[in-house]
Design a protein around this motif. Structure first.
Motif, PDB file in Angstrom:
ATOM      1  N   ALA A  39      41.261 -48.562  -5.859  1.00 33.97           N
ATOM      2  CA  ALA A  39      40.551 -47.931  -7.106  1.00 33.97           C
ATOM      3  C   ALA A  39      40.125 -46.876  -7.387  1.00 33.97           C
ATOM      4  N   ALA A  40      39.000 -46.565  -6.725  1.00 35.41           N
ATOM      5  CA  ALA A  40      39.037 -44.403  -6.662  1.00 35.41           C
ATOM      6  C   ALA A  40      40.401 -43.541  -7.230  1.00 35.41           C
ATOM      7  N   GLU A  41      41.661 -43.963  -5.698  1.00 30.29           N
ATOM      8  CA  GLU A  41      42.650 -42.816  -6.523  1.00 30.29           C
ATOM      9  C   GLU A  41      43.024 -43.076  -8.034  1.00 30.29           C
ATOM     10  N   ALA A  42      42.937 -44.621  -8.848  1.00 27.26           N
ATOM     11  CA  ALA A  42      43.564 -44.394  -9.593  1.00 27.26           C
ATOM     12  C   ALA A  42      42.710 -44.318 -10.285  1.00 27.26           C
ATOM     13  N   TYR A  43      41.396 -43.926 -10.612  1.00 21.25           N
ATOM     14  CA  TYR A  43      40.247 -43.493 -11.053  1.00 21.25           C
ATOM     15  C   TYR A  43      40.384 -41.751 -11.465  1.00 21.25           C
ATOM     16  N   GLY A  44      40.755 -41.053 -10.403  1.00 22.51           N
ATOM     17  CA  GLY A  44      40.754 -39.457 -10.080  1.00 22.51           C
ATOM     18  C   GLY A  44      39.652 -39.561  -9.283  1.00 22.51           C
ATOM     19  N   LEU A  45      39.207 -39.737  -8.893  1.00 26.24           N
ATOM     20  CA  LEU A  45      37.749 -40.726  -8.250  1.00 26.24           C
ATOM     21  C   LEU A  45      37.829 -40.253  -6.741  1.00 26.24           C
ATOM     22  N   LYS A  46      37.379 -39.769  -5.840  1.00 27.17           N
ATOM     23  CA  LYS A  46      37.792 -39.279  -3.746  1.00 27.17           C
ATOM     24  C   LYS A  46      38.931 -38.129  -3.823  1.00 27.17           C
ATOM     25  N   THR A  47      39.359 -37.540  -4.580  1.00 29.65           N
ATOM     26  CA  THR A  47      40.004 -36.004  -5.067  1.00 29.65           C
ATOM     27  C   THR A  47      39.660 -35.203  -3.778  1.00 29.65           C
TER      28      THR A  47
END
Ligand SMILES: [Zn+2]
Length: 396
Positions: free
Chosen positions: A83-91
């Protein structure tokens, strides 16, 4: 006596917006700037607003509620990786950190309070140091930005005050989040000057991106060639800002003041000196008075040489806005240098201008290329002006 010329929006409640100690988007940039202004004596007798957090309803003026929920969960350590990846988070650019929602909401709140200060409280200008997160999208974080304070503030001003807004972005990176949020809106005009996206994040900001539908013509992009220097940068900036302001006739101007076009900046390839950061706010100040009765909100943004570039650049903006440029005629205060020199990873600057900066290759070509880009960027404005003039001639 309460000076209503300009108000600074700043406070330690913004320090928690920190991805990690080595991340380039570091809150020390704010602290160093304020400290420099303090040592100059440029904030002591001036009004100050402590930023508070934006509410969820305010964030939802731009952002999807599911994205906001994801940011909250991310800051509480309960967001699954997928989910984090889909929201541009945890990059790599925008990693998770504890209480990231609260921290990001404080940056938005600061920009909203700056707008209220100008549109409701009678200040002519306001500068929110911690704002300028121009890469934030409706449903996705990007490029160090979680919530997009400027987009939210623009939508907030449109609804609450019914004003038409000119947003001018001189960060080295394209102001993509703000542009796309208002791409079809004829009441918000965005002008972005940035390094061409050919090799630089986020890759957009081409001269052909001009808006869509009723908003066609109200997105203006001037992508500059790598190694652009002061003279060409300022020529292009002055022509674009002046002509766009005259074309759009805004009620209020919002400027994003990323300081990453400087030749020392590690993340861009533009090649300007501190002189540009003295001139950028000077013109914004003039045009705000010429077109908007003075109404001008400024926010910070990028800028990744936090010791040598950002504090001076943002201090110059506040000095211009508050009518105290006399403080920058002399040397950088020794007290500021003494205070930070043991912590600094670079030799701190002693003057307000950069002495000799390295020569660049292809100066003539870069200048010619930028002039051509400017012509393309302003083509629709210049032709419309000519058409209007012909129309007027015919009727006379
Ligand atoms: Zn930038």
């Amino acid at each position: 006596m309460n000076n209503k010329e300009a108000v600074l929006v700043y406070g330690p409640s913004q320090y928690p917006y920190k991805f990690n100690e080595t991340h380039p988007f570091h809150p020390l940039r704010l602290e160093l700037t304020y400290s420099l202004l303090e040592e100059l004596g440029a904030v002591q007798n001036q009004p100050l607003i402590q930023p508070s957090a934006a509410t969820k309803a305010e964030l939802e003026l731009i952002h999807d509620s599911r994205f906001i929920e994801a940011v909250i969960a991310g800051g509480e350590g309960r967001l699954p990786d997928s989910a984090a990846e889909a929201y541009g988070l945890k990059t790599e650019d925008t990693p998770l950190f504890p209480h990231m929602h609260e921290a990001a909401a404080h940056l938005v709140g600061g920009t909203l309070r700056a707008c209220d200060a100008v549109l409701a409280d009678g200040y002519l200008h306001a500068f929110h140091l911690g704002g300028g997160l121009h890469h934030g999208f409706r449903g996705r974080a990007s490029g160090f930005c979680i919530y997009n304070d400027s987009s939210i503030a623009i939508e907030y001003m449109r609804r609450k005050y019914g004003v038409r807004i000119l947003y001018v972005d001189t960060d080295a990176h394209h102001g993509d989040g703000v542009q796309w949020a208002f791409y079809d809106d004829p009441d918000v005009c965005t002008l972005s000057l940035h390094e061409t996206g050919r090799y630089l994040f986020p890759g957009t900001g081409h001269v052909t991106e001009k808006g869509t539908g009723k908003g066609y013509g109200f997105s203006i992009n001037v992508p500059l060639d790598a190694f652009t220097e002061d003279d060409s940068f300022l020529d292009v900036y002055r022509a674009a800002f002046t002509e766009v302001a005259d074309f759009f006739k805004p009620d209020i101007i919002v400027t994003q003041n990323g300081a990453d076009a400087h030749y020392l900046d590690p993340l861009s390839h533009l090649h300007v000196s501190m002189n540009v950061y003295r001139e950028i706010p000077r013109l914004a100040h003039q045009l705000a008075h010429a077109y908007c009765g003075g109404k001008w909100v400024a926010v910070g943004g990028g800028g990744y040489d936090k010791w040598r570039v950002v504090p001076r650049a943002w201090a110059l903006l506040w000095l211009e806005m508050s009518g105290q440029t006399v403080f920058a005629n002399d040397h950088v205060p020794q007290a500021w240098i003494n205070k930070w020199k043991d912590k600094a990873e670079e030799t701190l600057p002693t003057t307000w201008t950069d002495a000799a900066i390295p020569e660049i290759p292809r100066r003539k070509e870069v200048t010619a290329k930028n002039n051509l880009t400017l012509e393309k960027a302003l083509y629709h404005i210049r032709t419309e002006k000519q058409a209007t003039r012909k129309q007027v001639d015919k009727h006379e």
